[in-house]
Each structure stands twice: as C-alpha cells, then as structure tokens.
Write an enzyme that holds these catalytic residues in place. Sequence first.
Site, mmCIF file in Angstrom:
data_model
loop_
_atom_site.group_PDB
_atom_site.id
_atom_site.type_symbol
_atom_site.label_atom_id
_atom_site.label_comp_id
_atom_site.label_asym_id
_atom_site.label_seq_id
_atom_site.Cartn_x
_atom_site.Cartn_y
_atom_site.Cartn_z
ATOM 1 N N LYS A 1 7.034 -146.181 -18.476
ATOM 2 C CA LYS A 1 6.634 -144.818 -18.162
ATOM 3 C C LYS A 1 5.263 -144.800 -17.501
ATOM 4 O O LYS A 1 4.500 -145.732 -17.698
ATOM 5 C CB LYS A 1 6.625 -143.935 -19.422
ATOM 6 C CG LYS A 1 6.013 -144.513 -20.680
ATOM 7 C CD LYS A 1 4.631 -144.960 -20.802
ATOM 8 C CE LYS A 1 3.455 -144.238 -20.401
ATOM 9 N NZ LYS A 1 2.208 -145.009 -20.496
ATOM 10 N N TYR B 1 3.345 -138.560 -23.605
ATOM 11 C CA TYR B 1 3.857 -138.794 -24.961
ATOM 12 C C TYR B 1 3.992 -137.520 -25.796
ATOM 13 O O TYR B 1 5.055 -137.311 -26.423
ATOM 14 C CB TYR B 1 2.990 -139.826 -25.681
ATOM 15 C CG TYR B 1 3.290 -141.236 -25.265
ATOM 16 C CD1 TYR B 1 4.510 -141.821 -25.575
ATOM 17 C CD2 TYR B 1 2.360 -141.999 -24.570
ATOM 18 C CE1 TYR B 1 4.799 -143.126 -25.191
ATOM 19 C CE2 TYR B 1 2.639 -143.295 -24.180
ATOM 20 C CZ TYR B 1 3.863 -143.859 -24.494
ATOM 21 O OH TYR B 1 4.144 -145.149 -24.104
#
Length: 328
Positions: A95, A179
Amino acid sequence: MLRFGILSTAKIGRELVVPAIQDAENCVVTAIASRDLDKARAMADRFSVPHAFGSYEDMLASDVIDAVYIPLPTSQHVEWTIKAANAGKHVLCEKPIALKASEIGALIEARDRNKVLVSEAYMVTYSPVWRKVRSLLQEGAIGKLRHVQGAFTYYNRDAGNMRNMPELGGGGLPDIGVYPTISTRFVTGKEPIRVQANTDRDPEFGTDIYSSVRADFGDFELSFYISTQLAARQVMVFHGEQGFIEVKSPFNADRYGAEELELTNQNHSQSQLFRFQDARQYKLEAEAFSRAAKGEAEEVVTLESSVNNQKLIDAIYRASEKDGWEPV
C-alpha cells in the site's frame, strides 16, 4: 504451493513479508529480483531462495514464479503491477497501490484482461484483532456506532528516506493515513460521504507531515490525525451508545504494543480484554492471498475497495486546500 517472486530487496520485504511467506502453509518465495544482482543474491541466500535475478523484467519473464510481491517505492506501484499482471503473474502490491484513485482503473483492466489476482497489501484486514472488531460491531456489542477516533504517528526526518521524497510518493497520508481509513471501512462496511481536513507540509521536503481529518460516514463520523513528525503513537476507538472498543496497537502491534482490544460497556462497570498472541498478520495475508490466487473462496482486498480507499485520501488532500466539506 504458490511460488512468489519478490520485486526488490526493500526493507519491508526483507524484515516482514518474506519471512512471513516462508513460514506460510501454502506459499513459498522462489525468486528475488533487484536491479543489483549481488543484492538479489545476498537476500536470496539469506532466506534460502533458489533463484536471484538482476532485473525485474527477467524475473517476470521466468516460469519459476506464479505471483509477485511488490514493495517498491509508491510511485512505481502502478507501473510494475501492470507489468506483472501482463506477464501472467498474480500481484500482491504494498500500500498504497496508487497515488490517485483514477490510476487504479488501469490495474483493474490489466487484472481482468490477464485473469490474475491483484490485491493491495493491507495486512490489517487479515488480522484476528480487526476481524474481532468487525464481529463485535456486527453483533451490536456497543450498540449504535456514533464515532470512530484514531491516531497513527511516528518521527522521521531522514532526507534519504523515501517517505520524505515527493517524487517517490512520500508523505504521511500515502504512508499511514490509509490505515485509519481502510480499517474503519473494513469493520463497518460503510463508505464516507464527505470530509474536512487540515494538512501541513515540511518546508524542506515538501511532503505532507501532519493531517487532521473528519470524515462523515452518514451514520457515524471518523476523526483521526496522522503525522510523520510526532512521537510514535497508534490507537483506534469505536464509540457506540452502549459501549466502546479500543484497539490498543491497531497497525504495528510488534512495535507499538500488544495485539489486543478492549470492550467496555456503557457505564464502565464491565470490561473485556481480547488478546491475540503472535497473530502474524503478514503470514495470514500471504496465506489468504495464495488461496484466492488458486481460486478458493477467500476474502482479500479487492481493487474496487482500493479505489474507494484512495478516493478518501484524494478527498483529504482536496479538503486541506479549502474550508468546509469536500465530497469524497
């Protein structure tokens, strides 16, 4: 066994993902690639990996791997994900898989055309901690969810670190802002409608180093702050009418604290602690990805989910340039 090739010798691969794949039950690392063959061989020797390549292209063209894990700098994720998919390899990419939501359409097209699995490596979605949060919310353990609060910070002013290099996709939101967003979306199954935000940039690096965010999900709000230049801290709290859930070390349990969550009732007369010893979320991620790549029924992060997560990050950047709400 699904055979992985690792595209670069980056630290996250060396220290976290490669050991996890090697410990997994249904996959193995069979090749390491680097633009420096000596580095590839050194890493391959360290993990008893049989093949080392001095170029990414040579590894993608080989028949010794079925899948690729990509831990390259963020700015290179889209390019090499497409190249790997075009080579017929399944792709697990770190990511964020892209720096703009609009870039992910090309990945979906490459995935579908080549009939491969492409997934963004959000290890938290495979963690038993986060799956427990999701089940508690679904069971109504805290009643109606009204507010989610989060923080993720660390301190890093190393000019040579890619997180401080805009040209490599550095910045706080791409690195850690993703996140609180992915975890909230994962456990609630909801998508944000609009967002407000403030963002500060480092005058020397030009990267975003602090963001304070308020996102409206309709039934509840998410508020969080992230920073690459604050003392290290992680926390996520899900606050409902009948209680709240606090995830003690939500993202990097090995460095920030225990893998546990606490469920507290409305008047603090009862508290339950759920602890998950050595959950190995990277190992669970590799195993789930491997099952999905083989066609087994398995929940993984889809590119469609990646689009929605990146839309929120894109909106945070836009909202930081104005007063008031910005649609996602």
